[in-house]
Design a protein around this motif. Structure first.
Motif, PDB file in Angstrom:
ATOM      1  N   GLU A 159       0.541  14.606   3.717  1.00  0.00           N
ATOM      2  CA  GLU A 159       0.409  14.550   2.450  1.00  0.00           C
ATOM      3  C   GLU A 159      -0.078  13.179   1.781  1.00  0.00           C
ATOM      4  O   GLU A 159      -0.921  12.986   0.874  1.00  0.00           O
ATOM      5  CB  GLU A 159       1.448  14.955   1.556  1.00  0.00           C
ATOM      6  CG  GLU A 159       1.523  14.879   0.052  1.00  0.00           C
ATOM      7  CD  GLU A 159       0.535  15.706  -0.673  1.00  0.00           C
ATOM      8  OE1 GLU A 159       0.312  15.183  -1.598  1.00  0.00           O
ATOM      9  OE2 GLU A 159      -0.224  16.755   0.135  1.00  0.00           O
ATOM     10  N   LEU A 160       0.772  12.065   2.355  1.00  0.00           N
ATOM     11  CA  LEU A 160       0.567  10.687   2.012  1.00  0.00           C
ATOM     12  C   LEU A 160      -1.008  10.459   2.460  1.00  0.00           C
ATOM     13  O   LEU A 160      -1.701   9.655   1.520  1.00  0.00           O
ATOM     14  CB  LEU A 160       1.435   9.770   3.007  1.00  0.00           C
ATOM     15  CG  LEU A 160       1.319   8.410   2.716  1.00  0.00           C
ATOM     16  CD1 LEU A 160       2.590   7.636   3.141  1.00  0.00           C
ATOM     17  CD2 LEU A 160       0.309   7.563   3.393  1.00  0.00           C
ATOM     18  N   HIS A 161      -1.692  10.599   3.579  1.00  0.00           N
ATOM     19  CA  HIS A 161      -2.803  10.463   3.877  1.00  0.00           C
ATOM     20  C   HIS A 161      -3.882  11.211   2.775  1.00  0.00           C
ATOM     21  O   HIS A 161      -4.858  10.605   2.417  1.00  0.00           O
ATOM     22  CB  HIS A 161      -3.193  11.016   5.254  1.00  0.00           C
ATOM     23  CG  HIS A 161      -4.517  10.467   5.801  1.00  0.00           C
ATOM     24  ND1 HIS A 161      -4.883   9.180   5.884  1.00  0.00           N
ATOM     25  CD2 HIS A 161      -5.380  11.525   6.410  1.00  0.00           C
ATOM     26  CE1 HIS A 161      -6.137   9.287   6.673  1.00  0.00           C
ATOM     27  NE2 HIS A 161      -6.523  10.669   6.788  1.00  0.00           N
ATOM     28  N   ARG A 162      -3.648  12.538   2.476  1.00  0.00           N
ATOM     29  CA  ARG A 162      -4.363  12.967   1.574  1.00  0.00           C
ATOM     30  C   ARG A 162      -4.602  12.651   0.171  1.00  0.00           C
ATOM     31  O   ARG A 162      -5.502  12.317  -0.307  1.00  0.00           O
ATOM     32  CB  ARG A 162      -3.996  14.530   1.470  1.00  0.00           C
ATOM     33  CG  ARG A 162      -4.865  15.569   0.758  1.00  0.00           C
ATOM     34  CD  ARG A 162      -4.261  16.936   0.369  1.00  0.00           C
ATOM     35  NE  ARG A 162      -3.014  16.726  -0.381  1.00  0.00           N
ATOM     36  CZ  ARG A 162      -3.131  16.280  -1.689  1.00  0.00           C
ATOM     37  NH1 ARG A 162      -4.310  16.007  -2.390  1.00  0.00           N
ATOM     38  NH2 ARG A 162      -1.982  16.424  -2.531  1.00  0.00           N
ATOM     39  N   SER A 163      -3.291  12.251  -0.109  1.00  0.00           N
ATOM     40  CA  SER A 163      -3.244  11.820  -1.776  1.00  0.00           C
ATOM     41  C   SER A 163      -3.542  10.183  -1.967  1.00  0.00           C
ATOM     42  O   SER A 163      -3.773   9.893  -3.020  1.00  0.00           O
ATOM     43  CB  SER A 163      -1.746  12.066  -2.393  1.00  0.00           C
ATOM     44  OG  SER A 163      -0.902  11.148  -1.712  1.00  0.00           O
ATOM     45  N   GLY A 164      -3.249   9.701  -0.683  1.00  0.00           N
ATOM     46  CA  GLY A 164      -3.426   8.108  -0.891  1.00  0.00           C
ATOM     47  C   GLY A 164      -2.329   7.118  -1.187  1.00  0.00           C
ATOM     48  O   GLY A 164      -2.448   5.995  -1.229  1.00  0.00           O
ATOM     49  N   GLU A 165      -1.204   7.824  -1.268  1.00  0.00           N
ATOM     50  CA  GLU A 165       0.124   7.121  -1.566  1.00  0.00           C
ATOM     51  C   GLU A 165       1.226   8.065  -1.388  1.00  0.00           C
ATOM     52  O   GLU A 165       1.209   9.194  -1.204  1.00  0.00           O
ATOM     53  CB  GLU A 165       0.075   6.836  -3.060  1.00  0.00           C
ATOM     54  CG  GLU A 165       0.301   7.991  -4.103  1.00  0.00           C
ATOM     55  CD  GLU A 165       0.216   7.299  -5.736  1.00  0.00           C
ATOM     56  OE1 GLU A 165      -0.043   6.425  -5.842  1.00  0.00           O
ATOM     57  OE2 GLU A 165       0.888   8.151  -6.408  1.00  0.00           O
ATOM     58  N   ALA A 180       5.262   4.072  -6.599  1.00  0.00           N
ATOM     59  CA  ALA A 180       4.558   4.804  -5.294  1.00  0.00           C
ATOM     60  C   ALA A 180       4.031   3.617  -4.433  1.00  0.00           C
ATOM     61  O   ALA A 180       3.836   2.610  -5.053  1.00  0.00           O
ATOM     62  CB  ALA A 180       3.362   5.668  -5.916  1.00  0.00           C
ATOM     63  N   PRO A 219       1.016   2.929  -2.203  1.00  0.00           N
ATOM     64  CA  PRO A 219      -0.408   3.168  -1.817  1.00  0.00           C
ATOM     65  C   PRO A 219      -0.651   2.904  -0.358  1.00  0.00           C
ATOM     66  O   PRO A 219       0.025   2.112   0.357  1.00  0.00           O
ATOM     67  CB  PRO A 219      -1.276   2.355  -2.684  1.00  0.00           C
ATOM     68  CG  PRO A 219      -0.339   1.282  -3.284  1.00  0.00           C
ATOM     69  CD  PRO A 219       1.031   1.736  -3.187  1.00  0.00           C
TER      70      PRO A 219
END
Length: 167
Positions: A14-20, A106, A108
């Motif tokens: 999820e972090l990789h997908r959303s960028g943060e 958050a 990034p």
């Protein structure tokens, strides 16, 4: 300030997908004044390892409440502004919370320094530790022994650019 964010592999995806990592507030672990006081003789590297170990324990707790998660602990190291990491003074001397901070913003992907993940061969021990966590919290010494066994597995280091490979 270097912080350590506990995740699962799904959380890393999820972090990789959303960028943060976020949204804030987020629980993370860092070298806090309380941790420094607790480890009077530790150098910076030992203190960082202690903070990361606490994040790994928090990752185990995330696995314990998510039966679908792959049984591998994940900790992401990130560099955030000092103002973004706030320790709770009411928990400063709680041995379980010595390194705990709340992130007020958050994180990034650009602020990530590294990713630390259990090797695939640790999955059975991590699964057993996650399953035993509730009983260990209630004082079961045998369960605590199983939970402590998770620490026998060192997390592997990965560069941020290797997240795709991990997932």
């Amino acid at each position: 300030m270097r912080v350590y964010l506990p995740l699962t592999l799904a959380g890393l995806a999820e972090l990789h997908r959303s960028g943060e990592a976020g949204p804030a507030p987020l629980v993370a672990y860092a070298v806090t004044p309380a941790l420094r006081e607790w480890y009077l003789s530790g150098d910076q590297e030992e203190l960082e390892y202690a903070a990361m170990s606490r994040a790994a324990q928090a990752s185990l707790r995330l696995l314990a409440v998510d039966p679908e998660a792959v049984r591998r602990r994940v900790v992401v190291a990130a560099d955030v502004p000092d103002r973004a990491a706030v320790a709770d003074p009411d928990r400063a001397m709680d041995p379980e919370a010595l390194a705990e901070v709340r992130l007020t913003e958050a994180v990034p992907v650009a602020k990530l320094a590294s990713v630390h993940v259990d090797a695939p061969d640790a999955e059975s021990d991590i699964a057993a530790a996650a399953a035993a966590l509730g009983a260990a919290d209630l004082g079961d010494d045998d369960a605590q022994f199983v939970v402590d066994g998770a620490a026998d597995h060192e997390l592997l280091w990965y560069g941020v650019q290797e997240i795709d490979h991990l997932l």
